[in-house]
Design a protein around this motif. Structure first.
Motif, mmCIF file in Angstrom:
data_model
loop_
_atom_site.group_PDB
_atom_site.id
_atom_site.type_symbol
_atom_site.label_atom_id
_atom_site.label_comp_id
_atom_site.label_asym_id
_atom_site.label_seq_id
_atom_site.Cartn_x
_atom_site.Cartn_y
_atom_site.Cartn_z
ATOM 1 N N CYS A 31 0.824 -1.209 0.000
ATOM 2 C CA CYS A 31 0.000 0.000 0.000
ATOM 3 C C CYS A 31 0.858 1.258 0.000
ATOM 4 C CB CYS A 31 -0.947 -0.020 1.201
ATOM 5 S SG CYS A 31 -2.223 -1.309 1.095
ATOM 6 N N ARG A 32 1.993 1.198 0.674
ATOM 7 C CA ARG A 32 2.925 2.331 0.633
ATOM 8 C C ARG A 32 3.395 2.578 -0.802
ATOM 9 N NH1 ARG A 32 6.058 5.016 4.336
ATOM 10 N NH2 ARG A 32 5.247 3.644 5.974
ATOM 11 N N ALA A 33 3.684 1.499 -1.497
ATOM 12 C CA ALA A 33 4.125 1.643 -2.890
ATOM 13 C C ALA A 33 3.029 2.237 -3.758
ATOM 14 C CB ALA A 33 4.558 0.279 -3.429
ATOM 15 N N GLU A 34 1.775 1.838 -3.530
ATOM 16 C CA GLU A 34 0.665 2.376 -4.315
ATOM 17 C C GLU A 34 0.519 3.876 -4.110
ATOM 18 O OE1 GLU A 34 -4.135 1.554 -4.871
ATOM 19 O OE2 GLU A 34 -2.835 -0.071 -4.173
ATOM 20 N N LEU A 35 0.816 4.316 -2.888
ATOM 21 C CA LEU A 35 0.711 5.737 -2.560
ATOM 22 C C LEU A 35 1.896 6.537 -3.082
ATOM 23 C CD1 LEU A 35 -0.646 8.092 -0.939
ATOM 24 C CD2 LEU A 35 0.665 7.301 1.048
ATOM 25 N N LEU A 36 3.094 5.962 -3.011
ATOM 26 C CA LEU A 36 4.309 6.756 -3.198
ATOM 27 C C LEU A 36 5.108 6.466 -4.469
ATOM 28 C CD1 LEU A 36 5.669 6.634 0.467
ATOM 29 C CD2 LEU A 36 4.452 8.515 -0.634
ATOM 30 N N ASP A 37 4.888 5.344 -5.102
ATOM 31 C CA ASP A 37 5.787 4.971 -6.190
ATOM 32 C C ASP A 37 5.429 5.562 -7.551
ATOM 33 O OD1 ASP A 37 7.215 3.588 -4.364
ATOM 34 O OD2 ASP A 37 6.875 1.589 -5.206
ATOM 35 N N GLY A 38 4.265 6.131 -7.695
ATOM 36 C CA GLY A 38 3.890 6.728 -8.979
ATOM 37 C C GLY A 38 4.520 8.098 -9.164
ATOM 38 N N ALA A 39 4.535 8.576 -10.401
ATOM 39 C CA ALA A 39 5.063 9.905 -10.705
ATOM 40 C C ALA A 39 3.949 10.935 -10.581
ATOM 41 C CB ALA A 39 5.639 9.939 -12.115
ATOM 42 N N PRO A 40 4.116 11.958 -9.739
ATOM 43 C CA PRO A 40 3.101 13.015 -9.662
ATOM 44 C C PRO A 40 2.917 13.666 -11.028
ATOM 45 C CG PRO A 40 4.668 13.196 -7.851
ATOM 46 C CD PRO A 40 5.228 12.193 -8.804
ATOM 47 N N ARG A 41 1.717 14.130 -11.284
ATOM 48 C CA ARG A 41 1.443 14.753 -12.577
ATOM 49 C C ARG A 41 0.483 15.929 -12.416
ATOM 50 N NH1 ARG A 41 -1.732 9.454 -14.689
ATOM 51 N NH2 ARG A 41 0.285 8.637 -14.087
ATOM 52 N N ARG A 42 0.503 16.801 -13.403
ATOM 53 C CA ARG A 42 -0.453 17.914 -13.415
ATOM 54 C C ARG A 42 -1.837 17.359 -13.736
ATOM 55 N NH1 ARG A 42 -0.536 23.521 -17.027
ATOM 56 N NH2 ARG A 42 -2.446 24.323 -16.070
ATOM 57 N N VAL A 43 -2.832 17.872 -13.025
ATOM 58 C CA VAL A 43 -4.193 17.381 -13.219
ATOM 59 C C VAL A 43 -5.156 18.555 -13.361
ATOM 60 C CG1 VAL A 43 -3.822 15.197 -11.998
ATOM 61 C CG2 VAL A 43 -4.540 17.213 -10.705
ATOM 62 N N ARG A 44 -6.254 18.290 -14.075
ATOM 63 C CA ARG A 44 -7.307 19.295 -14.273
ATOM 64 C C ARG A 44 -8.657 18.597 -14.178
ATOM 65 N NH1 ARG A 44 -3.596 19.878 -18.367
ATOM 66 N NH2 ARG A 44 -2.500 21.875 -18.573
ATOM 67 N N PRO A 45 -9.537 19.073 -13.301
ATOM 68 C CA PRO A 45 -10.883 18.498 -13.276
ATOM 69 C C PRO A 45 -11.666 18.956 -14.491
ATOM 70 C CG PRO A 45 -10.775 20.387 -11.806
ATOM 71 C CD PRO A 45 -9.376 20.173 -12.331
ATOM 72 N N LEU A 195 -7.326 16.209 -1.212
ATOM 73 C CA LEU A 195 -8.036 15.618 -2.344
ATOM 74 C C LEU A 195 -8.587 16.704 -3.265
ATOM 75 C CD1 LEU A 195 -9.357 13.069 -3.660
ATOM 76 C CD2 LEU A 195 -11.286 13.432 -2.104
ATOM 77 N N LEU A 196 -8.437 16.495 -4.569
ATOM 78 C CA LEU A 196 -9.055 17.362 -5.567
ATOM 79 C C LEU A 196 -10.232 16.632 -6.183
ATOM 80 C CD1 LEU A 196 -9.004 19.900 -7.467
ATOM 81 C CD2 LEU A 196 -7.567 18.542 -8.989
ATOM 82 N N THR A 197 -11.420 17.235 -6.088
ATOM 83 C CA THR A 197 -12.605 16.660 -6.730
ATOM 84 C C THR A 197 -13.027 17.580 -7.876
ATOM 85 O OG1 THR A 197 -13.929 17.662 -4.941
ATOM 86 C CG2 THR A 197 -13.403 15.311 -4.764
ATOM 87 N N THR A 198 -13.775 18.634 -7.565
ATOM 88 C CA THR A 198 -14.194 19.566 -8.611
ATOM 89 C C THR A 198 -13.248 20.741 -8.785
ATOM 90 O OG1 THR A 198 -15.512 20.940 -7.112
ATOM 91 C CG2 THR A 198 -16.597 19.004 -8.100
ATOM 92 N N GLY A 199 -12.369 20.969 -7.801
ATOM 93 C CA GLY A 199 -11.466 22.107 -7.846
ATOM 94 C C GLY A 199 -12.037 23.360 -7.221
#
Length: 242
Positions: A31-45, A195-199
């Motif tokens: 679960c730690r890997a699921e939280l931390l191992d991905g690359a952060p990315r720019r997001v837009r709702p 958490l980002l939902t609608t922004g």
């Protein structure tokens, strides 16, 4: 040594993983890997609210990531703040980089309603922001938390509201506390939330900071924001954004 102590503590004090419920670990390696191992990315709702700053997210709000955030926020699993803070720090770095000549990074948490903080017994977003600031400092990046936003009027519970309803609900609800303008002038502002939902919350936070004169770029959408997680759809849509 730390792993050994966790094993002994798990035998004495019942503990289970906040992500999957596996016993004897507050957060298992998977679960730690699921939280931390991905690359952060720019997001837009979608739709994207007016005034939303540039947002980077560490992970999609699903599976273990969703469970860990809920365990920390709603069930008071405060020991998870460290891992969540590390995830948030990664999203901050992805967007804002390292603090330069403009001073340290100022992590400004989106505030929770007082009644929500009282009901939970803690302020989850502020706690995660503090952990993120510590993680950034350990990595050599100047950072501190500037909890200068507050809700000056009551707002309805956001659960069940659509994007437009959330914007109306939050419009004009936040303000910078007295003296906060001076603090905001001491570095580069990064708005943070779990958490980002609608922004809608981040857009309103950017408006409030800009209105106070502390970081005018935020109100124009040129500011920075970071979150631990965003909806799976938004995370996938923005897969190629960095």
């Amino acid at each position: 040594m730390r792993g050994w102590w966790r094993e002994i503590s798990g035998l004495i004090l019942p503990v289970s993983c906040g992500g999957c419920g596996r016993p004897r670990a507050e957060l298992c390696e998977e679960c730690r890997a699921e939280l931390l191992d991905g690359a952060p990315r720019r997001v837009r709702p979608v739709p994207e609210p007016a005034g939303l700053p540039v947002v980077h997210a560490a992970a999609a709000y699903e599976g273990a990531v969703r469970a860990v955030l809920l365990a920390h926020k709603e069930r008071g699993a405060l020991g998870l703040a460290g891992a969540l803070g590390k995830a948030l720090a990664g999203a901050v770095r992805a967007g804002a980089g390292r603090a330069g000549g403009d001073g340290p990074l100022l992590l400004v948490p989106v505030p929770s309603a007082r009644r929500a903080v009282a009901a939970r017994g803690h302020d989850p977003t502020r706690r995660i922001a503090l952990a993120a600031a510590g993680e950034l400092r350990r990595d050599g990046t100047g950072a501190r938390v500037a909890a200068v936003l507050r809700q000056w009027r009551p707002v309805a519970d956001q659960a069940g509201l659509g994007a437009r309803q959330r914007q109306v609900n939050l419009a004009g609800a936040l303000e910078v506390v007295a003296g906060g303008e001076r603090l905001l002038g001491a570095g580069r502002v990064v708005l943070v939330d779990d958490l980002l939902t609608t922004g809608a919350s981040l857009a309103e936070a950017a408006r409030a900071v800009g209105a106070a004169g502390g970081h005018a770029a935020a109100v124009s959408g040129a500011g920075q924001a970071a979150v631990v997680a965003v909806s799976p759809a938004a995370f996938e849509i923005n897969r190629n954004s960095r």
